[in-house]
Motif scaffolding. Structure first.
Motif, mmCIF file in Angstrom:
data_model
loop_
_atom_site.group_PDB
_atom_site.id
_atom_site.type_symbol
_atom_site.label_atom_id
_atom_site.label_comp_id
_atom_site.label_asym_id
_atom_site.label_seq_id
_atom_site.Cartn_x
_atom_site.Cartn_y
_atom_site.Cartn_z
ATOM 1 N N ARG A 114 0.827 -1.210 0.000
ATOM 2 C CA ARG A 114 0.000 0.000 0.000
ATOM 3 C C ARG A 114 0.858 1.256 0.000
ATOM 4 N NH1 ARG A 114 -1.846 1.835 5.764
ATOM 5 N NH2 ARG A 114 0.444 1.887 5.764
ATOM 6 N N ASP A 115 1.909 1.273 0.841
ATOM 7 C CA ASP A 115 2.742 2.466 0.944
ATOM 8 C C ASP A 115 3.433 2.792 -0.370
ATOM 9 O OD1 ASP A 115 2.069 3.056 3.493
ATOM 10 O OD2 ASP A 115 3.874 2.237 4.424
ATOM 11 N N VAL A 116 3.897 1.750 -1.062
ATOM 12 C CA VAL A 116 4.598 2.027 -2.312
ATOM 13 C C VAL A 116 3.599 2.306 -3.431
ATOM 14 C CG1 VAL A 116 4.914 -0.431 -2.695
ATOM 15 C CG2 VAL A 116 6.312 1.158 -3.949
ATOM 16 N N MET A 117 2.446 1.648 -3.391
ATOM 17 C CA MET A 117 1.462 1.803 -4.460
ATOM 18 C C MET A 117 0.694 3.112 -4.343
ATOM 19 S SD MET A 117 -1.548 -0.914 -5.335
ATOM 20 C CE MET A 117 -0.454 -2.274 -5.743
ATOM 21 N N LEU A 118 0.277 3.444 -3.117
ATOM 22 C CA LEU A 118 -0.634 4.573 -2.950
ATOM 23 C C LEU A 118 0.034 5.822 -2.382
ATOM 24 C CD1 LEU A 118 -2.871 2.748 -3.789
ATOM 25 C CD2 LEU A 118 -3.939 2.996 -1.566
ATOM 26 N N LYS A 119 1.117 5.620 -1.641
ATOM 27 C CA LYS A 119 1.725 6.776 -0.987
ATOM 28 C C LYS A 119 3.081 7.142 -1.568
ATOM 29 C CE LYS A 119 -0.717 5.845 3.323
ATOM 30 N NZ LYS A 119 -0.657 5.766 4.783
ATOM 31 N N GLY A 120 3.487 6.415 -2.601
ATOM 32 C CA GLY A 120 4.739 6.750 -3.267
ATOM 33 C C GLY A 120 5.988 6.516 -2.438
ATOM 34 N N LEU B 268 7.627 -1.509 -7.238
ATOM 35 C CA LEU B 268 6.777 -2.641 -7.611
ATOM 36 C C LEU B 268 7.183 -3.172 -8.977
ATOM 37 C CD1 LEU B 268 3.257 -1.301 -6.575
ATOM 38 C CD2 LEU B 268 4.515 -3.181 -5.502
ATOM 39 N N THR B 269 7.189 -4.476 -9.101
ATOM 40 C CA THR B 269 7.319 -5.107 -10.412
ATOM 41 C C THR B 269 5.926 -5.175 -11.044
ATOM 42 O OG1 THR B 269 6.872 -7.261 -9.472
ATOM 43 C CG2 THR B 269 9.171 -6.564 -9.543
ATOM 44 N N LYS B 270 5.854 -5.708 -12.244
ATOM 45 C CA LYS B 270 4.547 -5.958 -12.865
ATOM 46 C C LYS B 270 3.676 -6.838 -11.957
ATOM 47 C CE LYS B 270 1.763 -7.360 -16.596
ATOM 48 N NZ LYS B 270 0.857 -8.159 -15.782
ATOM 49 N N LYS B 271 4.304 -7.886 -11.441
ATOM 50 C CA LYS B 271 3.589 -8.786 -10.529
ATOM 51 C C LYS B 271 3.034 -8.016 -9.331
ATOM 52 C CE LYS B 271 4.540 -13.260 -8.243
ATOM 53 N NZ LYS B 271 5.598 -14.288 -8.021
ATOM 54 N N GLY B 272 3.808 -7.068 -8.845
ATOM 55 C CA GLY B 272 3.354 -6.254 -7.734
ATOM 56 C C GLY B 272 2.256 -5.287 -8.139
ATOM 57 N N ARG B 273 2.406 -4.659 -9.280
ATOM 58 C CA ARG B 273 1.378 -3.725 -9.738
ATOM 59 C C ARG B 273 0.065 -4.441 -10.008
ATOM 60 N NH1 ARG B 273 3.825 -2.154 -14.425
ATOM 61 N NH2 ARG B 273 5.939 -2.620 -13.700
ATOM 62 N N ASP C 136 -14.059 7.345 -9.908
ATOM 63 C CA ASP C 136 -13.690 6.763 -11.195
ATOM 64 C C ASP C 136 -12.635 5.697 -10.999
ATOM 65 O OD1 ASP C 136 -13.006 6.092 -13.738
ATOM 66 O OD2 ASP C 136 -13.091 8.131 -14.500
ATOM 67 N N ARG C 137 -13.101 4.536 -10.659
ATOM 68 C CA ARG C 137 -12.235 3.412 -10.357
ATOM 69 C C ARG C 137 -11.287 3.074 -11.509
ATOM 70 N NH1 ARG C 137 -12.198 -1.951 -7.700
ATOM 71 N NH2 ARG C 137 -10.577 -2.961 -8.907
ATOM 72 N N GLU C 138 -11.843 3.059 -12.711
ATOM 73 C CA GLU C 138 -11.033 2.715 -13.886
ATOM 74 C C GLU C 138 -9.857 3.685 -14.031
ATOM 75 O OE1 GLU C 138 -11.762 0.243 -16.266
ATOM 76 O OE2 GLU C 138 -13.297 -0.502 -14.873
ATOM 77 N N LEU D 223 -4.144 5.078 -13.547
ATOM 78 C CA LEU D 223 -3.123 5.994 -13.049
ATOM 79 C C LEU D 223 -2.044 5.244 -12.277
ATOM 80 C CD1 LEU D 223 -2.337 9.029 -12.600
ATOM 81 C CD2 LEU D 223 -3.608 8.877 -10.458
ATOM 82 N N LEU D 224 -2.481 4.376 -11.372
ATOM 83 C CA LEU D 224 -1.526 3.640 -10.554
ATOM 84 C C LEU D 224 -0.686 2.693 -11.398
ATOM 85 C CD1 LEU D 224 -3.686 2.756 -7.443
ATOM 86 C CD2 LEU D 224 -1.754 4.315 -7.530
ATOM 87 N N ARG D 225 -1.329 2.071 -12.367
ATOM 88 C CA ARG D 225 -0.632 1.075 -13.167
ATOM 89 C C ARG D 225 0.376 1.692 -14.145
ATOM 90 N NH1 ARG D 225 -2.399 -3.976 -14.131
ATOM 91 N NH2 ARG D 225 -3.933 -4.796 -12.675
#
Lengths: 134, 134
Positions: free
Chosen positions: A31-37, A85-90, A123-125, A130-132
């Motif tokens: 979560r920290d790396v994905m959402l909080k940078g 994150l790797t692809k697997k992580g994303r 807007d979930r999509e 954006l994250l991906r």
DNA sequence: CTAACATCTTGCGTTTTGCAAGTCGATTCT
DNA sequence: AGAATCGACTTGCAAAACGCAAGATGTTAG
């Protein structure tokens, strides 16, 4: 190192996921790396949830060997390492978003963070794209 | 009882979800009742993953107090109890399905159960509606 | 070369887990 | 009715994981 080494080997995809990232801390790091940078050891240490340093390094190593995070030197500060994150992580993004959505429905505590939940709901999509895209 | 009692209280929705169902066993129990139609203590005990009886009862009680499972007498066998998902529990369906989808992408082990993954992939909406309609 | 910084390691007490055995109430068998 | 069985727990103890505090290692700035 820890329990994920002895995978349940049941073949069940739910069990496989839990063996890989389903412990008390791994998803919070993700979560920290994905959402909080967050990117570095010391940034993870500063999380509100106060992980112990030995547990943190254990989980970082585990997530790295599982191919969810990859570690590299920070080009801007050569005494830091960057975890990304790797692809697997994303690909874990939908799981995180569904957990957030579920909590948005069921967390009744007064201090529940509704901001993020609403942002995803709008807007979930787009949010996921954006994250991906990083 | 156990760690979920001392919730992290960070307000983060991811942490909230993990405090509620994010341990080594809870989601496997939820999987069993959601996907495999298991209902009783002894059915859960027979899972391939071999949960210990004290841990099982601990998690059942925890999930009950969290409002994810509800316990009632089995009308057909009065020495059994039936554990069923509440609405709050059924709302976990998307999380389970996303975990299964992720494992479908990344579990390379030869004995990985691909059947369920493919079944979900074919028509995710329909599959989810089926589970939710019970 | 020294001080500060960032990442990790180690030691140790506490908590959680896992395993085996045993308890208890409800039902079935004889 | 009494004994055996079943299903749902409970308990005791050893092993593993966790949490905390302190220290070690490597890197860079002054």
């Amino acid at each position: 190192m820890r329990h994920e080494n002895k995978k349940r080997q049941s073949g069940c995809p739910v069990a496989f996921g839990l063996d890989t990232f389903g412990d008390r801390w791994s998803l919070l790091i993700i979560r920290d790396v994905m959402l909080k940078g967050k990117k570095t050891y010391s940034e993870f240490m500063n999380a509100k949830e106060a992980i112990a340093s030995n547990i943190l390094i254990d989980r970082l190593k585990h997530l790295e060997t599982e191919g969810i995070l990859e570690k590299s030197r920070d080009p801007e500060n050569r005494r830091s390492f960057i975890y990304a994150l790797t692809k697997k992580g994303r690909d874990l993004t939908p799981i995180i978003l569904e957990i957030i959505t579920w909590s948005g429905l069921h967390d009744q505590r007064p201090f529940a963070m509704r901001g993020l939940v609403e942002e995803i709901g709008k807007d979930r999509e787009e949010f996921e794209a954006l994250l991906r895209s990083e």
